[in-house]
Design a protein around this motif. Sequence first.
Motif, PDB file in Angstrom:
ATOM      1  N   ILE A   1      31.891  44.099  22.039  1.00 18.23           N
ATOM      2  CA  ILE A   1      32.850  44.737  22.253  1.00 18.23           C
ATOM      3  C   ILE A   1      33.087  44.716  24.269  1.00 18.23           C
ATOM      4  O   ILE A   1      33.077  44.611  24.682  1.00 18.23           O
ATOM      5  N   LEU A   2      31.423  45.436  24.985  1.00 19.79           N
ATOM      6  CA  LEU A   2      32.031  45.758  25.891  1.00 19.79           C
ATOM      7  C   LEU A   2      31.828  44.371  26.921  1.00 19.79           C
ATOM      8  O   LEU A   2      32.007  44.180  27.748  1.00 19.79           O
ATOM      9  N   ARG A   3      30.914  43.875  26.369  1.00 24.07           N
ATOM     10  CA  ARG A   3      30.097  42.324  26.982  1.00 24.07           C
ATOM     11  C   ARG A   3      31.289  41.177  26.442  1.00 24.07           C
ATOM     12  O   ARG A   3      31.188  40.455  28.162  1.00 24.07           O
ATOM     13  N   SER A   4      32.039  41.608  25.960  1.00 22.96           N
ATOM     14  CA  SER A   4      32.995  40.532  25.678  1.00 22.96           C
ATOM     15  C   SER A   4      34.299  40.718  26.156  1.00 22.96           C
ATOM     16  O   SER A   4      34.884  40.041  27.276  1.00 22.96           O
ATOM     17  N   ALA A   5      34.428  42.055  27.153  1.00 20.21           N
ATOM     18  CA  ALA A   5      35.493  42.897  27.889  1.00 20.21           C
ATOM     19  C   ALA A   5      35.533  42.267  29.102  1.00 20.21           C
ATOM     20  O   ALA A   5      35.641  41.954  30.102  1.00 20.21           O
ATOM     21  N   VAL A   6      33.855  42.747  29.613  1.00 18.62           N
ATOM     22  CA  VAL A   6      32.898  41.930  31.095  1.00 18.62           C
ATOM     23  C   VAL A   6      33.146  40.298  30.913  1.00 18.62           C
ATOM     24  O   VAL A   6      34.209  39.864  32.067  1.00 18.62           O
ATOM     25  N   GLU A   7      33.327  39.243  30.464  1.00 16.46           N
ATOM     26  CA  GLU A   7      33.328  38.025  30.135  1.00 16.46           C
ATOM     27  C   GLU A   7      34.932  37.928  30.490  1.00 16.46           C
ATOM     28  O   GLU A   7      35.276  37.085  31.191  1.00 16.46           O
ATOM     29  N   LEU A   8      36.659  38.455  29.670  1.00 13.26           N
ATOM     30  CA  LEU A   8      37.432  38.023  29.658  1.00 13.26           C
ATOM     31  C   LEU A   8      38.355  38.663  30.611  1.00 13.26           C
ATOM     32  O   LEU A   8      39.016  38.164  31.114  1.00 13.26           O
ATOM     33  N   ASN A   9      37.956  40.023  31.750  1.00  9.98           N
ATOM     34  CA  ASN A   9      37.948  40.294  32.161  1.00  9.98           C
ATOM     35  C   ASN A   9      38.102  39.717  33.681  1.00  9.98           C
ATOM     36  O   ASN A   9      38.396  40.439  35.003  1.00  9.98           O
TER      37      ASN A   9
ATOM     38  N   ARG B   1      37.038  36.163  33.465  1.00 16.22           N
ATOM     39  CA  ARG B   1      37.290  34.658  33.126  1.00 16.22           C
ATOM     40  C   ARG B   1      38.083  34.079  34.229  1.00 16.22           C
ATOM     41  O   ARG B   1      38.033  33.131  34.763  1.00 16.22           O
ATOM     42  N   TYR B   2      38.991  34.610  34.541  1.00 19.90           N
ATOM     43  CA  TYR B   2      39.997  33.820  35.208  1.00 19.90           C
ATOM     44  C   TYR B   2      40.652  34.316  36.196  1.00 19.90           C
ATOM     45  O   TYR B   2      41.267  35.931  36.815  1.00 19.90           O
ATOM     46  N   PRO B   3      40.353  34.412  37.751  1.00 22.94           N
ATOM     47  CA  PRO B   3      40.540  35.321  38.567  1.00 22.94           C
ATOM     48  C   PRO B   3      41.434  34.967  39.587  1.00 22.94           C
ATOM     49  O   PRO B   3      41.550  36.170  40.120  1.00 22.94           O
ATOM     50  N   ASP B   4      42.985  34.532  38.994  1.00 25.50           N
ATOM     51  CA  ASP B   4      43.790  34.747  38.966  1.00 25.50           C
ATOM     52  C   ASP B   4      44.539  35.662  38.284  1.00 25.50           C
ATOM     53  O   ASP B   4      45.768  36.467  38.613  1.00 25.50           O
ATOM     54  N   ARG B   5      43.427  36.456  37.088  1.00 23.18           N
ATOM     55  CA  ARG B   5      44.239  37.621  36.373  1.00 23.18           C
ATOM     56  C   ARG B   5      42.975  38.493  35.645  1.00 23.18           C
ATOM     57  O   ARG B   5      42.814  38.448  34.341  1.00 23.18           O
ATOM     58  N   THR B   6      42.680  38.703  36.494  1.00 26.07           N
ATOM     59  CA  THR B   6      41.329  40.170  36.450  1.00 26.07           C
ATOM     60  C   THR B   6      41.882  41.192  35.186  1.00 26.07           C
ATOM     61  O   THR B   6      43.228  41.926  35.439  1.00 26.07           O
ATOM     62  N   GLY B   7      41.320  41.839  34.358  1.00 26.64           N
ATOM     63  CA  GLY B   7      41.245  42.865  34.495  1.00 26.64           C
ATOM     64  C   GLY B   7      41.802  42.629  32.910  1.00 26.64           C
ATOM     65  O   GLY B   7      41.659  41.449  32.395  1.00 26.64           O
ATOM     66  N   CYS B   8      42.796  43.914  31.946  1.00 28.93           N
ATOM     67  CA  CYS B   8      42.572  43.500  30.740  1.00 28.93           C
ATOM     68  C   CYS B   8      44.480  44.144  30.668  1.00 28.93           C
ATOM     69  O   CYS B   8      44.702  44.910  31.940  1.00 28.93           O
ATOM     70  N   LEU B   9      45.284  43.075  30.452  1.00 33.41           N
ATOM     71  CA  LEU B   9      46.416  43.104  29.862  1.00 33.41           C
ATOM     72  C   LEU B   9      46.813  44.521  29.017  1.00 33.41           C
ATOM     73  O   LEU B   9      47.815  45.103  29.399  1.00 33.41           O
ATOM     74  N   GLY B  10      46.462  44.224  28.397  1.00 37.20           N
ATOM     75  CA  GLY B  10      46.492  45.883  27.690  1.00 37.20           C
ATOM     76  C   GLY B  10      46.185  47.658  28.067  1.00 37.20           C
ATOM     77  O   GLY B  10      46.655  48.589  27.942  1.00 37.20           O
ATOM     78  N   VAL B  11      45.526  47.573  29.490  1.00 37.34           N
ATOM     79  CA  VAL B  11      44.792  48.300  29.911  1.00 37.34           C
ATOM     80  C   VAL B  11      45.592  49.070  31.023  1.00 37.34           C
ATOM     81  O   VAL B  11      45.838  49.565  31.411  1.00 37.34           O
ATOM     82  N   LEU B  12      46.000  47.875  32.098  1.00 36.52           N
ATOM     83  CA  LEU B  12      46.130  47.579  33.384  1.00 36.52           C
ATOM     84  C   LEU B  12      48.057  47.560  33.303  1.00 36.52           C
ATOM     85  O   LEU B  12      48.652  47.465  34.007  1.00 36.52           O
ATOM     86  N   GLY B  13      48.764  47.513  32.508  1.00 38.70           N
ATOM     87  CA  GLY B  13      49.711  46.134  31.603  1.00 38.70           C
ATOM     88  C   GLY B  13      50.853  47.287  31.993  1.00 38.70           C
ATOM     89  O   GLY B  13      52.129  47.419  32.621  1.00 38.70           O
ATOM     90  N   GLY B  14      50.653  48.540  31.902  1.00 39.83           N
ATOM     91  CA  GLY B  14      51.647  49.584  32.260  1.00 39.83           C
ATOM     92  C   GLY B  14      50.871  50.945  31.856  1.00 39.83           C
ATOM     93  O   GLY B  14      51.276  51.983  32.051  1.00 39.83           O
ATOM     94  N   LEU B  15      50.094  50.839  33.284  1.00 36.30           N
ATOM     95  CA  LEU B  15      49.532  52.151  33.648  1.00 36.30           C
ATOM     96  C   LEU B  15      50.728  53.514  34.297  1.00 36.30           C
ATOM     97  O   LEU B  15      50.296  54.685  33.948  1.00 36.30           O
TER      98      LEU B  15
END
Length: 208
Positions: free
Chosen positions: A98-106, A108-122
């Motif tokens: 989980i954690l290694r995959s999250a690092v790769e996903l978060n 992966r895209y320079p124009d949208r770093t981070g996670c939509l599910g975490v940062l989408g509505g803090l």
Amino acid sequence: MALIDRCNRTGLMGRRREFDVEKALDAALCVFWRKGYEGASYTDLTAATGVERPALYSAFGNKEALFRRALARYYERYLNFIPVALAQPTSRQVAAHILRSAVELNTRYPDRTGCLGVLGGLAGSDESEPIRRALIDARANGEALLRERFERAKKEADLPETVNCAVLAAYVCTVLHGIAVQAKAGFTHDMLAAVVEQSLSTWPVRDA
């Protein structure tokens, strides 16, 4: 007049939808991922999708409905590593995947770093509270799945008897969410990968 009414009902005189709904949804997803729910304006969404606001309303409903569709697609397409992780043979491998995959996903895209599910509505206005709650509930569901998996690991003697599985699941999710926040802040893939290995170095193990 009867002919006009009949044509309107069948759409013959109305403006037909002339855009790819799936592509528009993907474009909207990227906007929400980059800017969050409240930060994404209709100007942003129409510019990214190439679809005017009335047509977006027609296809998806309001902004909240569009975000929920985009969020569902995000979980389906980008978080499919979660079920793979839960199927790993040991609790440590579950957390590591989980954690290694999250690092790769978060990162992966320079124009949208981070996670939509975490940062989408803090944070947001009262009007966006339903979205914030939906994201909280989604994260809580993921944490519950982790807790259940760790409870099984405990029964299988993969974890010590003294481990609190609810706390362990919360710990993994806290690291996971921190990865998203720090990726958004500019942390590199290598730094976040090192953080993951540090967190895994203290994983509880059962005595031989």
